[in-house]
Scaffold this motif. Structure first.
Motif, PDB file in Angstrom:
ATOM      1  N   SER A 134       2.337 -13.721  -6.773  1.00  0.00           N
ATOM      2  CA  SER A 134       1.159 -12.954  -6.353  1.00  0.00           C
ATOM      3  C   SER A 134      -0.131 -13.360  -7.049  1.00  0.00           C
ATOM      4  CB  SER A 134       1.401 -11.462  -6.600  1.00  0.00           C
ATOM      5  OG  SER A 134       1.458 -11.207  -7.995  1.00  0.00           O
ATOM      6  N   ARG A 138       0.904  -7.059  -9.723  1.00  0.00           N
ATOM      7  CA  ARG A 138       0.652  -6.164  -8.585  1.00  0.00           C
ATOM      8  C   ARG A 138       1.654  -5.033  -8.489  1.00  0.00           C
ATOM      9  NH1 ARG A 138       0.367  -9.258  -3.197  1.00  0.00           N
ATOM     10  NH2 ARG A 138       0.417  -7.116  -2.479  1.00  0.00           N
ATOM     11  N   THR A 153       2.328  -1.263  -4.006  1.00  0.00           N
ATOM     12  CA  THR A 153       1.845  -1.426  -2.635  1.00  0.00           C
ATOM     13  C   THR A 153       2.138  -2.839  -2.142  1.00  0.00           C
ATOM     14  OG1 THR A 153       0.068   0.115  -3.138  1.00  0.00           O
ATOM     15  CG2 THR A 153      -0.182  -1.232  -1.162  1.00  0.00           C
ATOM     16  N   PHE A 154       2.643  -2.920  -0.924  1.00  0.00           N
ATOM     17  CA  PHE A 154       2.945  -4.208  -0.302  1.00  0.00           C
ATOM     18  C   PHE A 154       2.065  -4.369   0.925  1.00  0.00           C
ATOM     19  CE2 PHE A 154       6.614  -2.830  -2.638  1.00  0.00           C
ATOM     20  CZ  PHE A 154       7.006  -3.976  -3.318  1.00  0.00           C
ATOM     21  N   ALA A 155       1.664  -5.597   1.211  1.00  0.00           N
ATOM     22  CA  ALA A 155       0.798  -5.870   2.359  1.00  0.00           C
ATOM     23  C   ALA A 155       1.486  -5.483   3.661  1.00  0.00           C
ATOM     24  CB  ALA A 155       0.400  -7.343   2.388  1.00  0.00           C
ATOM     25  N   ASP A 156       2.780  -5.744   3.758  1.00  0.00           N
ATOM     26  CA  ASP A 156       3.549  -5.427   4.954  1.00  0.00           C
ATOM     27  C   ASP A 156       5.041  -5.537   4.629  1.00  0.00           C
ATOM     28  OD1 ASP A 156       4.053  -8.191   4.890  1.00  0.00           O
ATOM     29  OD2 ASP A 156       2.514  -8.617   6.386  1.00  0.00           O
ATOM     30  N   GLU A 159       6.160  -8.984   3.191  1.00  0.00           N
ATOM     31  CA  GLU A 159       5.922  -9.190   1.759  1.00  0.00           C
ATOM     32  C   GLU A 159       6.968  -8.437   0.937  1.00  0.00           C
ATOM     33  OE1 GLU A 159       2.119  -9.592  -0.966  1.00  0.00           O
ATOM     34  OE2 GLU A 159       2.452  -7.474  -0.426  1.00  0.00           O
ATOM     35  N   ARG A 160       7.317  -7.266   1.373  1.00  0.00           N
ATOM     36  CA  ARG A 160       8.344  -6.483   0.680  1.00  0.00           C
ATOM     37  C   ARG A 160       9.661  -7.252   0.626  1.00  0.00           C
ATOM     38  NH1 ARG A 160      12.135  -2.575   2.075  1.00  0.00           N
ATOM     39  NH2 ARG A 160      12.370  -0.952   0.511  1.00  0.00           N
ATOM     40  N   CYS A 180       8.119   1.350  -1.694  1.00  0.00           N
ATOM     41  CA  CYS A 180       6.694   1.335  -1.353  1.00  0.00           C
ATOM     42  C   CYS A 180       5.986   2.504  -1.982  1.00  0.00           C
ATOM     43  CB  CYS A 180       6.494   1.381   0.142  1.00  0.00           C
ATOM     44  SG  CYS A 180       7.192  -0.036   0.983  1.00  0.00           S
TER      45      CYS A 180
END
Length: 180
Positions: A134, A138, A153-156, A159-160, A180
């Motif tokens: 990353s 993060r 927090t994950f972008a989507d 990414e998770r 999340c």
């Protein structure tokens, strides 16, 4: 502790001792007599101070070693070893029997491995892996008995899944949970 310890004799040349330090990445080498008794120690600093002229390179280690050596008993606890190393500002500590026979050498990293819980080491490895992915911290990482939890927090969802896969690549991880 490194055991058996890699050591040199008083007659080992300065060049040979220097090569051994470089090859093994040690900060110092114990010097032992023919019976394995600790008689001195030679550090990289000792060798650098001696210089590496042709005459010095062929000189015996006994000419540049320190004969006064701080050592510890084979029965000393990790806390005692740590206290000695910190008080004397040592990078390594020879471990000897009552007869002064060398049985091993303890380094700072040996003590850190003993004193650092395995879960803390694993958490640090996971955090390093995730930072490399990353570009910075993060997520929050927690480890308990080899089970890794990552939260943040994950972008989507993709990414998770990437983070979960990365965590599984770290040696020692027994399981993962990404929240999340």
């Amino acid at each position: 502790m490194s055991s058996p310890a890699i050591a040199v004799s008083p007659g080992t040349t300065v060049r040979a001792a220097s090569a051994m330090l470089g090859d093994h990445g040690f900060s110092a080498l114990p010097v032992v007599d023919d019976d394995g008794r600790l008689v001195g120690i030679v550090s990289g600093a000792d060798l650098l101070l001696a210089g590496m002229s042709p005459e010095t390179a062929q000189a015996p280690v006994s000419k540049v070693m320190r004969g006064s050596v701080v050592s510890a008993s084979a029965t000393a606890s990790p806390a005692e070893l740590t206290a000695t190393m910190l008080a004397k500002r040592l990078r390594c500590l020879p471990i000897v029997t009552e007869e002064q026979v060398l049985v091993g050498v303890v380094s700072r990293s040996d003590l850190l491995r003993i004193l650092t819980p395995a879960d803390a080491v694993l958490a640090a490895r996971v955090e390093t892996t995730l930072r490399a992915y990353s570009g910075g911290p993060r997520w929050t990482v927690a480890v308990r008995d080899g089970e890794v939890s990552v939260s943040g927090t994950f972008a989507d969802q993709a990414e998770r899944k990437v983070v979960e896969a990365l965590v599984r690549t770290v040696p020692g991880v027994r399981g993962t949970r990404v929240a999340c």
